[in-house]
Every structure is written in C-alpha cells, then in structure tokens.
Scaffold this active site. Structure first.
Site, mmCIF file in Angstrom:
data_model
loop_
_atom_site.group_PDB
_atom_site.id
_atom_site.type_symbol
_atom_site.label_atom_id
_atom_site.label_comp_id
_atom_site.label_asym_id
_atom_site.label_seq_id
_atom_site.Cartn_x
_atom_site.Cartn_y
_atom_site.Cartn_z
ATOM 1 N N MET A 6 -3.720 0.428 9.696
ATOM 2 C CA MET A 6 -3.673 -1.024 9.818
ATOM 3 C C MET A 6 -4.820 -1.702 9.076
ATOM 4 S SD MET A 6 -2.254 -1.399 13.699
ATOM 5 C CE MET A 6 -1.546 -3.027 13.492
ATOM 6 N N CYS A 7 -5.490 -0.951 8.237
ATOM 7 C CA CYS A 7 -6.601 -1.455 7.443
ATOM 8 C C CYS A 7 -6.060 -2.112 6.183
ATOM 9 C CB CYS A 7 -7.519 -0.278 7.087
ATOM 10 S SG CYS A 7 -8.917 -0.710 6.035
ATOM 11 N N GLY A 8 -6.771 -3.094 5.674
ATOM 12 C CA GLY A 8 -6.385 -3.722 4.421
ATOM 13 C C GLY A 8 -6.421 -2.768 3.236
#
Length: 166
Positions: free
Chosen positions: A34-36
């Site tokens: 869910m990290c950019g």
C-alpha cells in the site's frame, strides 16, 4: 559471516534457509503493497525474470513498520501476484527496525549503513544487493528504481562465487 547463516519464514508459512540461495546474486527488499512506491514491484519482477536464469533472485520482505502493509500474508501474496504478477520469493511480514527486527536486517544494516552511517531503514523499498558469496555489496534508497540497480546486478553476475561449499 554471510547471509547464509539466516533463515526466514516464507509467505506461505514454510521456513527457508538463505543458504538455499548460495552462489546467487540477491536483491533483498523490504516491500509494502500500500506504499506509493509499490509500483516498484513491477520493476523488481522484471529484473528477476531477466536475470534469474543467470543466478539472480529478488527476495521480498513485507513490513508494516511504516503503516503501509496492513494486509495479512495471504492477502499480500494474492495482491502481488494479481497486481504485479510477482513470481520472485516473498517472505512473511517482518519488522526491519527496532527490538523485533529480523536478524537478517540487523546484519544487512550493520554491514551497509545508510546515509550518514544510520543503520535504520527509513522507508519501504530499501534494497540490499548481495554478491554470489553471500556478502552484502550495496544498499539502495527506497527511491532508487530497480532499473537503476541493473548495472550493479550485471557486474555481480559476471563474478563467480569463491566456493559453493563454504
């Protein structure tokens, strides 16, 4: 000491010795879906597919220490396969900093400190390149794209391991 003294739980719950990767060039990465920076999964998979037959493997270690990986191991595996067609080995969620950090990451951070000598991992997708002898070679920042590491991978792939039995 080398990384071959360590083992880790795979995302499916089995335990794997890193000695199983003896003689390979490894890129060890703390990942988070869910990290950019999660689109880097695609670049990591591309490198893995391009060089795996030459003795290269990416090892992905999910971590929620930056609040970007709340999923459980099963959901992480499903996401990585469905979204980025990840086939490189994924391991169970771990801590990469602090009192419960995985010993592999303690070793990697000690061998290859970050900016200004810091041993802390500052964010997801910090990468550690390990040579064919199990020795940490170079640390890369989270913003270093997998494609930017390719020249170093090729360099290490050209080197033969000193001994496969050690």
């Amino acid at each position: 000491m080398t990384i071959y003294q360590f083992s880790a739980q795979r995302i499916d719950g089995s335990t794997q010795s890193l000695a199983d990767f003896r003689g390979q060039v490894l890129l060890i990465v703390n990942v988070a879906s869910m990290c950019g920076l999660a689109p880097q999964y695609a670049g990591l998979e591309q490198l893995y597919r391009r060089y795996r037959d030459q003795g290269f493997t990416v090892l992905g270690f999910p971590s929620n220490q930056f609040m970007q990986e709340p999923r459980n191991n099963e959901a992480i595996a499903e996401f990585c396969e469905r979204t980025y067609q990840v086939t490189f080995p994924l391991f169970a969620k771990i801590d990469v900093n602090g009192p419960n950090e995985h010993p592999l990451f303690t070793y990697l951070k000690t061998q290859l400190p970050g900016l200004f000598g810091s041993t802390a991992i500052k964010w997801n997708f910090t990468k550690f390149l390990v040579d064919r002898n199990g020795k940490p070679y170079r640390r890369y920042a989270p913003t270093d794209l997998p494609s930017q590491i390719e020249d170093d991978i090729v360099l290490l792939l050209r080197q033969q391991p000193k001994s496969l039995s050690a």
